[in-house]
Design an enzyme around this catalytic site. Structure first.
Site, PDB file in Angstrom:
ATOM      1  N   TYR A   1      33.300   4.397   4.657  1.00  0.00           N
ATOM      2  CA  TYR A   1      33.618   2.973   4.650  1.00  0.00           C
ATOM      3  C   TYR A   1      32.417   2.154   5.107  1.00  0.00           C
ATOM      4  O   TYR A   1      31.909   2.359   6.197  1.00  0.00           O
ATOM      5  CB  TYR A   1      34.822   2.683   5.556  1.00  0.00           C
ATOM      6  CG  TYR A   1      35.103   1.212   5.622  1.00  0.00           C
ATOM      7  CD1 TYR A   1      35.630   0.562   4.513  1.00  0.00           C
ATOM      8  CD2 TYR A   1      34.795   0.473   6.745  1.00  0.00           C
ATOM      9  CE1 TYR A   1      35.845  -0.799   4.533  1.00  0.00           C
ATOM     10  CE2 TYR A   1      35.017  -0.892   6.780  1.00  0.00           C
ATOM     11  CZ  TYR A   1      35.537  -1.515   5.669  1.00  0.00           C
ATOM     12  OH  TYR A   1      35.739  -2.872   5.687  1.00  0.00           O
TER      13      TYR A   1
ATOM     14  N   LYS B   1      34.146  -3.804   2.226  1.00  0.00           N
ATOM     15  CA  LYS B   1      34.780  -3.807   0.905  1.00  0.00           C
ATOM     16  C   LYS B   1      33.789  -4.302  -0.152  1.00  0.00           C
ATOM     17  O   LYS B   1      32.759  -4.883   0.156  1.00  0.00           O
ATOM     18  CB  LYS B   1      36.028  -4.682   0.939  1.00  0.00           C
ATOM     19  CG  LYS B   1      37.270  -3.882   1.320  1.00  0.00           C
ATOM     20  CD  LYS B   1      37.562  -2.767   0.294  1.00  0.00           C
ATOM     21  CE  LYS B   1      38.832  -2.014   0.597  1.00  0.00           C
ATOM     22  NZ  LYS B   1      38.801  -0.593   0.334  1.00  0.00           N
TER      23      LYS B   1
ATOM     24  N   ASP C   1      26.695  -8.491   0.741  1.00  0.00           N
ATOM     25  CA  ASP C   1      26.932  -8.899   2.128  1.00  0.00           C
ATOM     26  C   ASP C   1      25.741  -8.381   2.907  1.00  0.00           C
ATOM     27  O   ASP C   1      25.577  -7.181   3.081  1.00  0.00           O
ATOM     28  CB  ASP C   1      28.246  -8.260   2.612  1.00  0.00           C
ATOM     29  CG  ASP C   1      28.506  -8.532   4.095  1.00  0.00           C
ATOM     30  OD1 ASP C   1      27.600  -9.052   4.783  1.00  0.00           O
ATOM     31  OD2 ASP C   1      29.609  -8.195   4.559  1.00  0.00           O
TER      32      ASP C   1
HETATM   33  C1  F6R Z   1      36.580  -6.056   5.921  1.00  0.00           C
HETATM   34  C2  F6R Z   1      35.585  -6.411   6.946  1.00  0.00           C
HETATM   35  C3  F6R Z   1      36.016  -6.532   8.361  1.00  0.00           C
HETATM   36  C4  F6R Z   1      35.411  -5.413   9.208  1.00  0.00           C
HETATM   37  C5  F6R Z   1      35.867  -5.514  10.691  1.00  0.00           C
HETATM   38  C6  F6R Z   1      35.148  -4.494  11.576  1.00  0.00           C
HETATM   39  O1  F6R Z   1      35.980  -5.930   4.668  1.00  0.00           O
HETATM   40  O2  F6R Z   1      34.432  -6.577   6.647  1.00  0.00           O
HETATM   41  O3  F6R Z   1      37.413  -6.568   8.485  1.00  0.00           O
HETATM   42  O4  F6R Z   1      35.770  -4.157   8.702  1.00  0.00           O
HETATM   43  O5  F6R Z   1      35.565  -6.798  11.199  1.00  0.00           O
HETATM   44  O6  F6R Z   1      33.796  -4.703  11.402  1.00  0.00           O
HETATM   45  P1  F6R Z   1      32.643  -3.861  12.126  1.00  0.00           P
HETATM   46  O7  F6R Z   1      32.980  -2.413  11.935  1.00  0.00           O
HETATM   47  O8  F6R Z   1      31.414  -4.288  11.394  1.00  0.00           O
HETATM   48  O9  F6R Z   1      32.643  -4.280  13.557  1.00  0.00           O
HETATM   49 MG    MG Z   2      30.760  -8.241   6.052  1.00  0.00          MG
HETATM   50 MG    MG Z   3      32.402  -9.719   2.289  1.00  0.00          MG
END
Ligand code: F6R
Ligand code: MG
Ligand code: MG
Length: 366
Positions: free
Chosen positions: A228, A231, A11
């Site tokens: 974190y 994923k 990603d």
């Molecule tokens: C799960 C995922 C999303 C982000 C969420 C917050 O794998 O990628 O659910 O965790 O959108 O994202 P940020 O912290 O990047 O704003």
């Molecule tokens: Mg992502």
């Molecule tokens: Mg992804």
């Protein structure tokens, strides 16, 4: 002819949020891999996406964990990250946890599934790719494909499958591995792989021919980064037909939208919904988690395909059920078992909140 199939993904920026990949990124990755094909490093390639993950499917003759192939993938991710930055996509470069390439992308953020094999007269391959879930999501479907006769009738009535398959399981916390033979040791096997956040099926082998049957990515981003960072969104390669499960037996486990960890902020259990590549756009509560399946025939390493296997109408009921399960799980809000158990939350806010409130906890009397 010996061929290596490498699926390397990362990603490196989402559009919009974490819901999809931008077409410019896919186009640039195609350009870069086409150049590598022209130069003779790759036999063939297919660039695709699953949600916000850029997927590089490559065939070559350099074996697994080859430095040149891994560098090509790494350089492609780095180059595409620049486009993600220019477009101000969300989380540009998210999975590239290191600044410098050091021989192998393993442990640097990207997910890798690779296998080298002698190409059969007809080499049928299914590549699974998931978004918004963890490495370990393949345990249940791999078990069903290669060890459950209620899923794979070939285990019972096909003489070339009747001896069963061997499962190589990795303990990613203790960094060790063990091999179980199915069907003899399925009870022991299930003790471990039923806990997919720690024990993961890395590979499956035919017990008689010793041929590789499946290989998965087991990289866990949170363990690599210690926090974190999104994923793992794992990938898995499965060889099909002949002495391996038929295409229909390989796809059958996904008629159950089984619960996986991931979804919003990587901190929830939710159903894994089988979808076409086009529909791998996790939107509701950043999900529910998705899985796509691309089918290829290999011809001297050339990727004939893909066929988008979950685009088939027979997966409509699984999608319907996934959305119903998503509704049911969502109604639990911030409570377990929708929210992940404490140990998995260690990679989110739990340590900070616990530290902040440390002085306010009072010992219970008696
Ligand atoms: C799960 C995922 C999303 C982000 C969420 C917050 O794998 O990628 O659910 O965790 O959108 O994202 P940020 O912290 O990047 O704003
Ligand atoms: Mg992502
Ligand atoms: Mg992804």
């Amino acid at each position: 002819m010996k061929v290596t199939l490498s699926v390397i993904k990362a990603d490196i920026g989402g559009y919009v949020g974490h819901s999809e990949s931008h077409p410019d990124i896919l186009a640039r990755a195609r350009e870069l891999l086409a150049k590598a094909k022209k130069q003779g490093l790759l036999i063939d390639f297919h660039v695709t996406k699953c949600g916000d993950d850029l997927q590089l499917v490559m065939t070559h003759q350099h074996g697994e964990e080859n430095e040149k192939i891994h560098k090509l993938a790494w350089d492609t991710f780095v180059d595409c990250t620049q486009i993600a930055r220019d477009l101000k996509l969300h989380g540009a470069g998210q999975d590239l946890l290191s600044d410098a390439f050091s021989g192998n992308v393993k442990g640097m953020g990207p997910g890798v599934a690779e296998m080298e094999f002698e190409e059969r007269t007809a080499e049928t391959i299914i590549i699974f790719m998931a978004d918004k879930t963890s490495a370990g999501a393949w345990n249940l479907p791999l078990y069903k494909m290669f060890a459950d006769p209620f899923n794979t009738i070939g285990l019972v009535i096909a003489s070339n499958m009747h001896t069963g398959f061997a499962f190589e399981v990795h303990d990613i916390k203790e960094h060790r591995k063990i091999t179980f033979n199915a069907p003899d040791e399925i009870y022991d096997l299930l003790v471990f792989i039923g806990a997919p956040s720690r024990y993961m099926v890395k590979a499956v082998y035919h017990r008689e021919s010793k041929e590789i049957a499946a290989a998965s990515s087991t990289q866990r981003l949170a363990l690599i980064a210690g926090r974190y960072v999104g994923k793992d969104d794992p990938v898995c390669i499965v060889r099909s037909q002949g002495e391996f499960p038929a295409v229909g037996e390989v796809l059958e486990p996904f008629t159950l939208p089984f619960l996986v960890e991931g979804w919003m902020r990587g901190s929830h259990h939710g159903p894994l919904m089988p979808v076409s590549v086009e529909d791998s756009t996790p939107s509701r509560f950043d999900g529910p988690p998705r899985v796509v399946a691309l089918g290829f025939q290999l011809s001297s390493g050339k990727l004939v395909g893909p066929r988008d296997m979950f685009a088939d109408k027979s997966f409509d009921p699984a999608r319907q059920q996934a959305n119903e399960v998503a509704d049911f799980m969502r109604r639990h809000g911030p409570f377990e078992p929708h929210r992940l158990p404490l140990e998995e939350m260690e990679y989110t806010t739990m340590p900070q909140v616990s530290k902040k409130l440390e002085g306010r906890f009072i010992a219970l009397e008696g």
